[in-house]
Design a protein around this motif. Structure first.
Motif, short mmCIF file in Angstrom:
data_model
loop_
_atom_site.label_atom_id
_atom_site.label_comp_id
_atom_site.label_asym_id
_atom_site.label_seq_id
_atom_site.Cartn_x
_atom_site.Cartn_y
_atom_site.Cartn_z
N LEU A 4 0.87 -1.32 -0.30
CA LEU A 4 0.06 0.05 0.46
C LEU A 4 1.02 1.23 -0.14
O LEU A 4 0.84 2.35 -0.83
N SER A 5 1.95 1.12 1.09
CA SER A 5 2.90 2.08 0.81
C SER A 5 3.33 2.56 -0.91
O SER A 5 3.57 3.94 -1.32
N SER A 6 3.83 1.62 -1.41
CA SER A 6 4.43 1.54 -3.17
C SER A 6 3.43 2.59 -3.95
O SER A 6 3.66 3.59 -4.36
N ALA A 7 1.72 2.44 -3.55
CA ALA A 7 0.96 2.20 -4.49
C ALA A 7 0.78 4.19 -3.74
O ALA A 7 0.12 4.46 -4.95
N PHE A 8 1.05 4.08 -2.61
CA PHE A 8 0.50 5.81 -2.22
C PHE A 8 1.30 5.97 -1.06
O PHE A 8 1.22 6.37 -0.42
N PRO A 9 2.61 6.42 -1.90
CA PRO A 9 3.93 7.13 -1.55
C PRO A 9 3.98 8.15 -0.77
O PRO A 9 4.01 8.76 0.37
N ARG A 10 2.40 9.28 -0.38
CA ARG A 10 2.42 10.15 -0.38
C ARG A 10 1.33 10.08 1.50
O ARG A 10 1.40 11.36 2.51
N ASN A 11 1.17 8.65 1.57
CA ASN A 11 0.27 8.65 2.97
C ASN A 11 0.99 8.02 3.96
O ASN A 11 1.57 6.85 3.66
N TYR A 12 0.77 8.54 4.99
CA TYR A 12 2.06 8.91 5.83
C TYR A 12 1.69 7.61 7.01
O TYR A 12 2.32 6.88 7.93
N ILE A 13 0.10 7.05 6.58
CA ILE A 13 -0.12 6.52 7.83
C ILE A 13 -0.04 5.06 7.39
O ILE A 13 0.15 4.08 8.46
N PHE A 14 0.54 4.54 6.41
CA PHE A 14 0.70 2.84 6.09
C PHE A 14 1.88 2.25 6.40
O PHE A 14 2.15 1.65 7.64
N PRO A 15 3.13 4.14 6.52
CA PRO A 15 4.40 3.42 7.02
C PRO A 15 4.31 3.68 8.66
O PRO A 15 5.02 2.47 9.72
#
Length: 193
Positions: free
Chosen positions: A78-89
């Motif tokens: 999910l982080s790779s698909a949405f690199p601007r989303n800090y929630i996944f990391p």
């Protein structure tokens, strides 16, 4: 995509306590959490419109089932698909913590802080105060009191701070400062030969 809701249904009903499952069985409702996970996994692998929804649901299912490595794998996708989303990391760090892998959790939280400092797009809204608090707790647990102190001191006034968190961080900070003082006193009282 059509397997998403039946998979979720299976998982939820299969996760209920035994007595409730028996009552629901007599009402014609049954579920199987393993089958539910398999259905949602198939949507996450081959789905079109619901692929990412399935991946998010899987992270919740994996956490509930204590399949932390699978949850982290899904969150990295999910982080790779949405690199601007800090929630996944942040969730990756949280899963490391839940698994008792504190050094890896520290590394993941520190990486999110580094991304905030580097002004990675989308990370400006990250809850920096919460990250500092979590790092303070982790460092304290690991015995690195100076690092715990450094992070707990940064909670107040950081983005995302609130009065309750600041109160908790002040209490933890007092405990850490006292522990540091005791360590220093013990070191000074040891006779040197």
């Amino acid at each position: 995509d059509a397997y998403l809701l039946p998979g979720l249904y299976d998982f939820v009903l299969g996760s209920l306590p035994g007595p409730i499952k028996v009552l629901l069985f007599f009402g014609g409702f049954t579920g199987n959490k393993n089958r539910g996970i398999q259905r949602v996994e198939s949507v996450s692998a081959w789905g079109n419109g619901s692929k990412y929804d399935a991946q998010i649901l899987l992270t919740v299912m994996y956490r509930r089932e204590k399949r932390y490595a699978d949850g982290r794998r899904m969150l990295r996708e999910l982080s790779s698909a949405f690199p601007r989303n800090y929630i996944f990391p942040l969730e990756v760090a949280s899963l490391y913590k839940a698994a008792g892998e504190d050094p890896q959790s520290v590394g993941a939280y520190e990486q999110v802080l580094a991304d905030v400092r580097q002004a990675i797009p989308g990370y400006s809204d990250a809850p920096v105060a919460r990250i500092h608090f979590e790092l303070g707790e982790l460092y304290r647990k690991m015995g690195d009191l100076p690092s715990a102190r450094r992070h707990l001191e940064q909670v107040a006034g950081a983005h995302g701070s609130n009065p309750e968190m600041e109160k908790q961080s002040v209490m933890r900070l007092q405990e850490v400062v006292e522990a540091i003082r005791q360590q220093e006193a013990a070191t000074q009282s040891v006779p040197r030969s």
